[in-house]
Design a protein around this motif. Sequence first.
Motif, PDB file in Angstrom:
ATOM      1  N   GLY A   5      36.196   9.387  91.634  1.00 39.75           N
ATOM      2  CA  GLY A   5      35.563   8.137  92.060  1.00 39.75           C
ATOM      3  C   GLY A   5      36.209   6.922  91.417  1.00 39.75           C
ATOM      4  O   GLY A   5      36.405   5.890  92.080  1.00 39.75           O
ATOM      5  N   ILE A   6      36.555   7.036  90.141  1.00 38.53           N
ATOM      6  CA  ILE A   6      37.213   5.929  89.446  1.00 38.53           C
ATOM      7  C   ILE A   6      38.550   5.615  90.107  1.00 38.53           C
ATOM      8  O   ILE A   6      38.906   4.446  90.307  1.00 38.53           O
ATOM      9  CB  ILE A   6      37.432   6.287  87.964  1.00 38.53           C
ATOM     10  N   VAL A   7      39.278   6.674  90.460  1.00 34.34           N
ATOM     11  CA  VAL A   7      40.598   6.497  91.063  1.00 34.34           C
ATOM     12  C   VAL A   7      40.482   5.798  92.408  1.00 34.34           C
ATOM     13  O   VAL A   7      41.197   4.829  92.695  1.00 34.34           O
ATOM     14  CB  VAL A   7      41.308   7.850  91.229  1.00 34.34           C
ATOM     15  N   MET A   8      39.581   6.265  93.258  1.00 40.17           N
ATOM     16  CA  MET A   8      39.458   5.696  94.591  1.00 40.17           C
ATOM     17  C   MET A   8      38.992   4.240  94.540  1.00 40.17           C
ATOM     18  O   MET A   8      39.496   3.394  95.277  1.00 40.17           O
ATOM     19  CB  MET A   8      38.488   6.523  95.438  1.00 40.17           C
ATOM     20  N   ARG A   9      38.051   3.937  93.671  1.00 36.20           N
ATOM     21  CA  ARG A   9      37.582   2.555  93.578  1.00 36.20           C
ATOM     22  C   ARG A   9      38.683   1.630  93.056  1.00 36.20           C
ATOM     23  O   ARG A   9      38.780   0.467  93.466  1.00 36.20           O
ATOM     24  CB  ARG A   9      36.355   2.473  92.671  1.00 36.20           C
ATOM     25  N   SER A  10      39.519   2.157  92.173  1.00 31.75           N
ATOM     26  CA  SER A  10      40.581   1.336  91.593  1.00 31.75           C
ATOM     27  C   SER A  10      41.727   1.103  92.567  1.00 31.75           C
ATOM     28  O   SER A  10      42.302   0.013  92.614  1.00 31.75           O
ATOM     29  CB  SER A  10      41.115   1.994  90.318  1.00 31.75           C
ATOM     30  N   LEU A  11      42.064   2.124  93.353  1.00 31.61           N
ATOM     31  CA  LEU A  11      43.224   2.016  94.241  1.00 31.61           C
ATOM     32  C   LEU A  11      42.891   1.494  95.632  1.00 31.61           C
ATOM     33  O   LEU A  11      43.791   1.082  96.372  1.00 31.61           O
ATOM     34  CB  LEU A  11      43.914   3.385  94.373  1.00 31.61           C
ATOM     35  N   ALA A  12      41.625   1.504  96.005  1.00 33.13           N
ATOM     36  CA  ALA A  12      41.237   1.119  97.372  1.00 33.13           C
ATOM     37  C   ALA A  12      41.845  -0.210  97.836  1.00 33.13           C
ATOM     38  O   ALA A  12      42.323  -0.304  98.980  1.00 33.13           O
ATOM     39  CB  ALA A  12      39.716   1.061  97.481  1.00 33.13           C
ATOM     40  N   PRO A  13      41.893  -1.246  97.001  1.00 31.33           N
ATOM     41  CA  PRO A  13      42.431  -2.533  97.485  1.00 31.33           C
ATOM     42  C   PRO A  13      43.917  -2.520  97.820  1.00 31.33           C
ATOM     43  O   PRO A  13      44.386  -3.411  98.537  1.00 31.33           O
ATOM     44  CB  PRO A  13      42.163  -3.482  96.309  1.00 31.33           C
ATOM     45  N   VAL A  14      44.665  -1.532  97.311  1.00 30.31           N
ATOM     46  CA  VAL A  14      46.115  -1.546  97.537  1.00 30.31           C
ATOM     47  C   VAL A  14      46.599  -0.393  98.416  1.00 30.31           C
ATOM     48  O   VAL A  14      47.806  -0.209  98.595  1.00 30.31           O
ATOM     49  CB  VAL A  14      46.884  -1.533  96.193  1.00 30.31           C
ATOM     50  N   LEU A  15      45.682   0.376  98.986  1.00 27.56           N
ATOM     51  CA  LEU A  15      46.092   1.468  99.873  1.00 27.56           C
ATOM     52  C   LEU A  15      46.666   0.890 101.165  1.00 27.56           C
ATOM     53  O   LEU A  15      46.103  -0.029 101.744  1.00 27.56           O
ATOM     54  CB  LEU A  15      44.901   2.376 100.191  1.00 27.56           C
ATOM     55  N   ALA A  16      47.787   1.455 101.612  1.00 22.68           N
ATOM     56  CA  ALA A  16      48.419   0.994 102.855  1.00 22.68           C
ATOM     57  C   ALA A  16      48.278   2.067 103.933  1.00 22.68           C
ATOM     58  O   ALA A  16      47.400   2.001 104.788  1.00 22.68           O
ATOM     59  CB  ALA A  16      49.886   0.654 102.613  1.00 22.68           C
ATOM     60  N   ASP A  17      49.114   3.083 103.905  1.00 22.54           N
ATOM     61  CA  ASP A  17      49.003   4.191 104.851  1.00 22.54           C
ATOM     62  C   ASP A  17      49.669   5.422 104.256  1.00 22.54           C
ATOM     63  O   ASP A  17      50.393   5.347 103.264  1.00 22.54           O
ATOM     64  CB  ASP A  17      49.616   3.849 106.211  1.00 22.54           C
ATOM     65  N   LYS A  18      49.425   6.572 104.887  1.00 27.65           N
ATOM     66  CA  LYS A  18      49.892   7.843 104.340  1.00 27.65           C
ATOM     67  C   LYS A  18      51.405   7.992 104.393  1.00 27.65           C
ATOM     68  O   LYS A  18      51.963   8.882 103.753  1.00 27.65           O
ATOM     69  CB  LYS A  18      49.243   9.003 105.097  1.00 27.65           C
ATOM     70  N   TYR A  19      52.083   7.116 105.159  1.00 31.15           N
ATOM     71  CA  TYR A  19      53.532   7.215 105.263  1.00 31.15           C
ATOM     72  C   TYR A  19      54.252   6.471 104.147  1.00 31.15           C
ATOM     73  O   TYR A  19      55.417   6.736 103.872  1.00 31.15           O
ATOM     74  CB  TYR A  19      54.002   6.691 106.618  1.00 31.15           C
ATOM     75  N   THR A  20      53.566   5.516 103.503  1.00 33.17           N
ATOM     76  CA  THR A  20      54.230   4.712 102.475  1.00 33.17           C
ATOM     77  C   THR A  20      53.581   4.809 101.102  1.00 33.17           C
ATOM     78  O   THR A  20      54.235   4.544 100.100  1.00 33.17           O
ATOM     79  CB  THR A  20      54.266   3.230 102.890  1.00 33.17           C
ATOM     80  N   ASP A  21      52.304   5.182 101.041  1.00 32.82           N
ATOM     81  CA  ASP A  21      51.647   5.286  99.743  1.00 32.82           C
ATOM     82  C   ASP A  21      52.242   6.425  98.922  1.00 32.82           C
ATOM     83  O   ASP A  21      52.495   7.513  99.456  1.00 32.82           O
ATOM     84  CB  ASP A  21      50.150   5.554  99.922  1.00 32.82           C
ATOM     85  N   PRO A  22      52.454   6.209  97.616  1.00 32.55           N
ATOM     86  CA  PRO A  22      52.953   7.300  96.772  1.00 32.55           C
ATOM     87  C   PRO A  22      51.892   8.372  96.585  1.00 32.55           C
ATOM     88  O   PRO A  22      50.692   8.121  96.755  1.00 32.55           O
ATOM     89  CB  PRO A  22      53.279   6.602  95.454  1.00 32.55           C
ATOM     90  N   ALA A  23      52.330   9.564  96.206  1.00 29.42           N
ATOM     91  CA  ALA A  23      51.406  10.679  96.001  1.00 29.42           C
ATOM     92  C   ALA A  23      50.532  10.427  94.774  1.00 29.42           C
ATOM     93  O   ALA A  23      50.979   9.885  93.770  1.00 29.42           O
ATOM     94  CB  ALA A  23      52.191  11.973  95.827  1.00 29.42           C
ATOM     95  N   VAL A  24      49.274  10.846  94.884  1.00 29.36           N
ATOM     96  CA  VAL A  24      48.326  10.702  93.776  1.00 29.36           C
ATOM     97  C   VAL A  24      47.598  12.033  93.562  1.00 29.36           C
ATOM     98  O   VAL A  24      47.041  12.603  94.507  1.00 29.36           O
ATOM     99  CB  VAL A  24      47.286   9.597  94.065  1.00 29.36           C
ATOM    100  N   LEU A  25      47.607  12.503  92.323  1.00 28.69           N
ATOM    101  CA  LEU A  25      46.867  13.701  91.938  1.00 28.69           C
ATOM    102  C   LEU A  25      45.758  13.314  90.964  1.00 28.69           C
ATOM    103  O   LEU A  25      45.888  12.344  90.211  1.00 28.69           O
ATOM    104  CB  LEU A  25      47.770  14.726  91.247  1.00 28.69           C
ATOM    105  N   VAL A  26      44.672  14.097  90.986  1.00 31.67           N
ATOM    106  CA  VAL A  26      43.601  13.913  90.021  1.00 31.67           C
ATOM    107  C   VAL A  26      43.321  15.253  89.348  1.00 31.67           C
ATOM    108  O   VAL A  26      43.184  16.278  90.022  1.00 31.67           O
ATOM    109  CB  VAL A  26      42.312  13.389  90.685  1.00 31.67           C
ATOM    110  N   LEU A  27      43.254  15.231  88.010  1.00 25.35           N
ATOM    111  CA  LEU A  27      42.958  16.420  87.222  1.00 25.35           C
ATOM    112  C   LEU A  27      41.693  16.175  86.406  1.00 25.35           C
ATOM    113  O   LEU A  27      41.425  15.045  85.989  1.00 25.35           O
ATOM    114  CB  LEU A  27      44.092  16.750  86.247  1.00 25.35           C
ATOM    115  N   ASP A  28      40.927  17.226  86.169  1.00 24.07           N
ATOM    116  CA  ASP A  28      39.826  17.110  85.214  1.00 24.07           C
ATOM    117  C   ASP A  28      40.406  17.242  83.813  1.00 24.07           C
ATOM    118  O   ASP A  28      41.481  17.801  83.605  1.00 24.07           O
ATOM    119  CB  ASP A  28      38.784  18.199  85.472  1.00 24.07           C
ATOM    120  N   GLU A  29      39.699  16.726  82.817  1.00 24.52           N
ATOM    121  CA  GLU A  29      40.260  16.680  81.473  1.00 24.52           C
ATOM    122  C   GLU A  29      40.434  18.052  80.841  1.00 24.52           C
ATOM    123  O   GLU A  29      41.179  18.211  79.870  1.00 24.52           O
ATOM    124  CB  GLU A  29      39.397  15.801  80.570  1.00 24.52           C
TER     125      GLU A  29
END
Length: 267
Positions: free
Chosen positions: A55-79
């Motif tokens: 949730g933290i990741v999505m809220r933080s990145l939402a304003p800069v998301l463009a599209d699946k063809y240009t956005d860099p890959a993002v992974l999320v891991l639990d601690e």
Amino acid sequence: MIRVISLTDKGQALGKRLVAQLNDALLSHKPQPFSQQVQTYFTAGERLIFICATGIVMRSLAPVLADKYTDPAVLVLDENGRFVIPLLSGHEGGANDWALQVSKLINAEPVITTANAYLHPIYSVGMGCERNCPEAELEGLFMQSLQQQGLSIKQISCLSSIDIKADEQGLISLAAKLGIPFLTWNKQQLSTVEEQLSTRSTYVHSIVGVYGVAESAALYSALQCAAAYSKQTDITLETSLVEQAELVMNKQKTAKATCAIARAYAS
């Protein structure tokens, strides 16, 4: 570049483990201001591994998301390092395959929910070049492209081009050096994937009869290699099969060569 981002001490310890095993990776622990910093990393094209809540990741990145063809890959891991989730650009950005790689490094479970998750990805590299292009230039572009997408040579099924390059010594020797097949296709075959090209060059078409050598060769080869992997015979490029091929890296170029990477899925 890969950026590993942690928010807790436990996450930082896991981040240090990852950075030690990944090439060209940096660890950012509790970057401040958080949203602004991660947005800067993202818009700069850095591939991101977050060790925190999704949730933290999505809220933080939402304003800069463009599209699946240009956005860099993002992974999320639990601690605790139990799960690896490809959150953004699963197919086009390679996050699904990257999640599999990262999960093996830390003995975690990849959580992949996108379509084709249970199929085998087949990668093909397509290249075009000027006549007598030096092998060193071709190899440099090839390896840079793989590194950019987080791929290893073991994941590449073939190096491919148009048939008029069948005698191009630089391409032949590079494929031999890398230990992968060198495949070439005629313009009629390559034209079947024309609609999937990211750009079209009328100049290239006037010379060789296709609108782009590297992307066309990568796409068509990925289809054929996936079909061979699935032990299919009498292949025809029906819509359902064509849709299984996709560009994971649009054409990149140097002064004398071009390179693209495509992927198809085999059962």
